[in-house]
Design a protein around this motif. Structure first.
Motif, mmCIF file in Angstrom:
data_model
loop_
_atom_site.group_PDB
_atom_site.id
_atom_site.type_symbol
_atom_site.label_atom_id
_atom_site.label_comp_id
_atom_site.label_asym_id
_atom_site.label_seq_id
_atom_site.Cartn_x
_atom_site.Cartn_y
_atom_site.Cartn_z
ATOM 1 N N PRO A 60 0.846 -1.203 0.000
ATOM 2 C CA PRO A 60 0.000 0.000 0.000
ATOM 3 C C PRO A 60 0.881 1.253 0.000
ATOM 4 N N LEU A 61 0.352 2.344 -0.489
ATOM 5 C CA LEU A 61 1.086 3.599 -0.533
ATOM 6 C C LEU A 61 1.628 3.955 0.845
ATOM 7 N N LYS A 62 0.844 3.728 1.889
ATOM 8 C CA LYS A 62 1.293 4.017 3.246
ATOM 9 C C LYS A 62 2.547 3.211 3.591
ATOM 10 N N GLY A 63 2.725 2.081 2.930
ATOM 11 C CA GLY A 63 3.902 1.263 3.169
ATOM 12 C C GLY A 63 5.205 1.978 2.858
ATOM 13 N N LEU A 64 5.173 2.987 1.988
ATOM 14 C CA LEU A 64 6.384 3.746 1.683
ATOM 15 C C LEU A 64 6.891 4.481 2.914
ATOM 16 N N ARG A 65 5.970 5.033 3.671
ATOM 17 C CA ARG A 65 6.358 5.740 4.900
ATOM 18 C C ARG A 65 6.981 4.756 5.880
ATOM 19 N N ASN A 66 6.330 3.613 6.066
ATOM 20 C CA ASN A 66 6.854 2.604 6.985
ATOM 21 C C ASN A 66 8.234 2.132 6.539
ATOM 22 N N THR A 67 8.380 1.889 5.254
ATOM 23 C CA THR A 67 9.665 1.440 4.716
ATOM 24 C C THR A 67 10.735 2.510 4.912
ATOM 25 N N SER A 68 10.374 3.745 4.656
ATOM 26 C CA SER A 68 11.323 4.839 4.801
ATOM 27 C C SER A 68 11.828 4.949 6.240
ATOM 28 N N VAL A 69 10.911 4.921 7.200
ATOM 29 C CA VAL A 69 11.314 5.001 8.616
ATOM 30 C C VAL A 69 12.203 3.816 8.967
ATOM 31 N N SER A 70 11.788 2.628 8.597
ATOM 32 C CA SER A 70 12.544 1.422 8.941
ATOM 33 C C SER A 70 13.950 1.455 8.351
ATOM 34 N N LEU A 71 14.056 1.842 7.071
ATOM 35 C CA LEU A 71 15.368 1.869 6.435
ATOM 36 C C LEU A 71 16.266 2.949 7.024
ATOM 37 N N MET A 72 15.703 4.102 7.337
ATOM 38 C CA MET A 72 16.512 5.165 7.937
ATOM 39 C C MET A 72 17.052 4.720 9.293
ATOM 40 N N LEU A 73 16.208 4.058 10.083
ATOM 41 C CA LEU A 73 16.674 3.554 11.381
ATOM 42 C C LEU A 73 17.736 2.477 11.175
#
Length: 116
Positions: A60-73
């Motif tokens: 889902p589009l919202k998954g981009l936000r989750n992925t972004s946070v996870s990868l940055m961490l």
């Protein structure tokens, strides 16, 4: 993001004034080039078309936000910077995304295979 929307509203208010169109604070911000409202699903539909064209698995589009946070961490970016980038509190970043980050550290699948 709120600052950007505020600036956009000021710009749109000036455009309305120049065109002698009445302005109210509840005016739409997201409109197409003809001034018609953009339906909320437009962004998700466009994302899915682009995702498919890129050969990425469906998220889902919202998954981009989750992925972004996870990868940055995962990359070791300080949590206060990650939180500020995404517009939320550092406690939320750690509370919601720390499980995902631990899973990636244990060799879990990355949600975006082309990045990990």
């Amino acid at each position: 993001m709120a600052e950007a929307l505020d600036k956009l509203k000021v710009l749109q208010q000036a455009e309305c004034t120049a065109l002698d169109i009445p302005w109210t604070d509840d005016r739409l911000i997201a409109v197409d080039e003809t001034g018609e409202p953009i339906r909320p699903e437009y962004y998700s539909d466009m994302f899915q078309r682009l995702r498919k064209r890129a050969g990425l698995r469906r998220i889902p589009l919202k998954g981009l936000r989750n992925t972004s946070v996870s990868l940055m961490l995962k990359l070791g970016i300080p949590v206060h910077i990650v939180a500020a980038w995404h517009g939320h509190d550092p406690a939320l970043s750690l509370g919601v995304y720390s499980d995902t980050t631990r899973g990636l550290a244990r060799g879990g699948r990355c949600p975006v295979r082309m990045i990990c």
